[in-house]
Scaffold this active site. Structure first.
Site, PDB file in Angstrom:
ATOM      1  N   LYS B  74      -3.887  10.020  21.866  1.00 13.67           N
ATOM      2  CA  LYS B  74      -4.395  10.667  20.642  1.00 13.67           C
ATOM      3  C   LYS B  74      -5.666   9.944  20.196  1.00 13.67           C
ATOM      4  CE  LYS B  74      -2.643  11.888  15.989  1.00 13.67           C
ATOM      5  NZ  LYS B  74      -1.459  11.753  15.111  1.00 13.67           N
ATOM      6  N   SER B 149       0.063  16.017  13.279  1.00 15.33           N
ATOM      7  CA  SER B 149      -1.348  15.897  13.610  1.00 15.33           C
ATOM      8  C   SER B 149      -1.631  15.642  15.095  1.00 15.33           C
ATOM      9  CB  SER B 149      -1.970  14.753  12.805  1.00 15.33           C
ATOM     10  OG  SER B 149      -1.375  13.522  13.154  1.00 15.33           O
ATOM     11  N   SER B 173       4.144  13.674  12.647  1.00 12.84           N
ATOM     12  CA  SER B 173       2.997  14.071  13.479  1.00 12.84           C
ATOM     13  C   SER B 173       3.211  13.986  14.985  1.00 12.84           C
ATOM     14  CB  SER B 173       1.770  13.243  13.098  1.00 12.84           C
ATOM     15  OG  SER B 173       1.231  13.710  11.892  1.00 12.84           O
TER      16      SER B 173
END
Lengths: 64, 458
Positions: B74, B149, B173
């Site tokens: 990420k 996210s 997330s």
């Protein structure tokens, strides 16, 4: 007694926060702050706030 | 692409690491424009690492099941020599000087970093459609959110653009996008995986964890992330379903659910019961206050980290992100302290709910993946904000620090994935994975990834 710079009463806090956001040209924050004020009121009403102060402190103690 | 199969190909010398990484980069090249899962592709670096790992193998060195496995990270997490954009213009020009701790551990286990995945700006959202690099699209339905996210990570796994990914989870997330895209995502126990080199959202609530196509993949990545020996999940360690007991926290958690998510969850619970799992209801008395506690911790902590750039470069934030960050500046310290007390209460209540059961079981996401840009959904006649409803079932366990996993458990009539969440005891993350492995085989799922629209046409 002098008024604190940021009032702790939720309604007064919200009014002060909205006024500050508008002064900073962020009027869109009003709705967000209103939602936050509901959450803050719920947090303060939680029954865990009724518990005794941590050991060694009393409710009369202030910042030391 | 499941890690165990790829690992077997590498260990058995059926494919070289270079071939596997090359093929992965090819797939990224073909598919990324469609789903926007990656912000940065580290093609040259990944191929150089792959060649080095092939040389190691030729020399007789095999690092273990993650040797040569292509994974993504990420883009909130530092990878040496690459920008960490956090999907924000605020970070323009950043270049990481060193790997984050979690990345170092994965590299040591042999993983190859193929790229940095897209996300909701600064991880401050659940839909991954507010990104300076454009919205992530759900591979299952490209007009829908991949969740967030860590949306790019989940989309990349679902689309087979990596075998696994490193995500972060502050309110859900990892688990939310895993549920939305039909992959597996684990939030370990708070503090187990180092957060150095990770742009924080909330120092109290941030977790780093693995995402993969299946539980066995998450198992491997998790053990590397906690610097434990990395070994393929041994089926003999997976408990029988008849030895397990699940607690379902109905009150609050099942009060507001999409009809099809509810039906899928109840169907799974029924099948588990039929196969011998003891299922009973449990309660977390103050669960309804989880979001309140969460807000009063997360808002000021996020604002604290961003204070300087909020002053100097406010216009570089997406407007909605800036407003949320500004909001934290109005939380009083006394309310932050009340929230810390609430956190202790909630942690004890989840501990008690786990008494006498192996895990708590509940959906990971109360709705199927929403449409991109959708602000509200109607559930049981009520209009509710998408962000709030997406966090509703996950954020409590960030507040309390309990390990929680989302694994696919079915699809809606529109073939949108539904995630089952299992929550275990603190510091017993491996047990949650083992329980998830036992459950994984019981869901009525199409073969992995086969619900992707372009695969259905193949």
């Amino acid at each position: 007694m002098t008024e604190p710079v940021v009032p702790r009463d939720v309604a007064a806090w919200l009014a002060a926060a909205v006024a500050d956001a508008e002064r900073r040209k962020l009027p869109e924050m009003k709705a967000l702050l209103e939602n936050l004020s509901h959450a803050t009121a719920a947090l303060r009403a939680a029954d865990w706030n009724e518990g005794p102060a941590p050991a060694g402190r009393t409710s009369g103690d202030v910042a030391n | 692409m499941n890690i165990t199969d790829v690992a077997a190909e590498i260990a058995g010398r059926k494919k070289s690491v270079t071939r596997i990484v090359h093929d992965t980069l090819d797939r990224i090249e073909r598919a990324n424009a469609r789903i926007n899962a990656y912000i940065t592709v580290l093609g040259e670096e990944a191929l150089a690492d792959a060649r080095r790992l092939d040389e190691e193998l030729a020399g007789g060195t095999y690092r273990g099941p993650l040797h040569g496995i292509p994974i993504s990270v990420k883009d909130l997490i530092d990878v040496q020599g690459a920008p960490t954009t956090a999907a924000s213009r605020v970070r323009s020009g950043h270049l990481a000087g060193r790997d984050a701790g979690v990345v170092s551990r994965l590299r040591a286990a042999g993983a190859v970093i193929v790229g940095k995945t897209n996300l909701h700006e600064f991880a401050y959202g659940t839909t991954s459609d507010e990104s300076a690099y454009g919205a992530v699209r759900n591979p299952v339905a490209p007009d829908r959110s991949a969740g967030g996210s860590s949306g790019g990570s989940a989309a990349a796994i679902a689309e087979e653009l990596c075998a696994g990914s490193v995500g972060t989870d502050t309110g859900g997330s990892i688990r939310i996008p895993s549920a939305a895209c039909g992959v597996v995502g684990l939030k370990p126990t708070l503090g187990e995986v180092p957060t150095d080199g990770v742009v924080p959202l909330s120092q109290t609530l941030d977790h780093v964890g693995p995402m993969a196509a299946d539980v066995a993949g998450a198992w491997l990545l998790y053990h590397a992330m906690v610097a434990a020996p990395v070994a393929v999940l041994d089926g003999r360690r997976v408990p029988s379903l008849s030895s397990l007991s699940f607690g379902v926290p109905r009150r609050y958690f099942l009060d507001l659910l999409d009809d099809e998510v509810r039906a899928t969850f109840e169907d799974v619970m029924g099948r588990l019961r039929d196969r011998g799992v003891a299922v009973r209801d449990v309660d977390v008395p103050h669960a309804a206050l989880a979001s309140t506690v969460y807000l009063h911790l997360q808002l000021p902590e996020s604002s604290c980290y961003h204070a300087a750039s909020l002053e100097s470069r406010p216009d570089l934030y997406a407007p909605s992100i800036r407003l949320r960050l500004e909001m934290g500046r109005y939380v009083l310290a006394e309310d932050y302290v009340r929230a810390l007390r609430g956190r202790e209460i909630l942690r004890d209540e989840v501990d008690r709910a786990l008494n006498g059961v192996d895990v708590l079981a509940l959906p990971a996401l109360a709705i199927p993946a929403p449409l991109l840009g959708q602000g509200a959904v109607t559930i049981e006649g009520r209009d509710v904000p998408v962000r709030a409803v997406m966090l509703r079932l996950t954020q409590l366990f960030n507040v309390t620090g309990h390990p929680a996993i989302s694994l696919p458990c079915g699809v809606t009539s529109g073939r949108l994935p539904v995630g089952l969440q299992l929550v275990g005891r603190r510091d017993a993350t491996s047990d949650v994975l083992l329980t998830a492995a036992a459950v994984e085989g019981t869901s009525r799922l199409p073969a992995s990834g086969s619900w992707l629209p372009h695969r259905r046409q193949e």
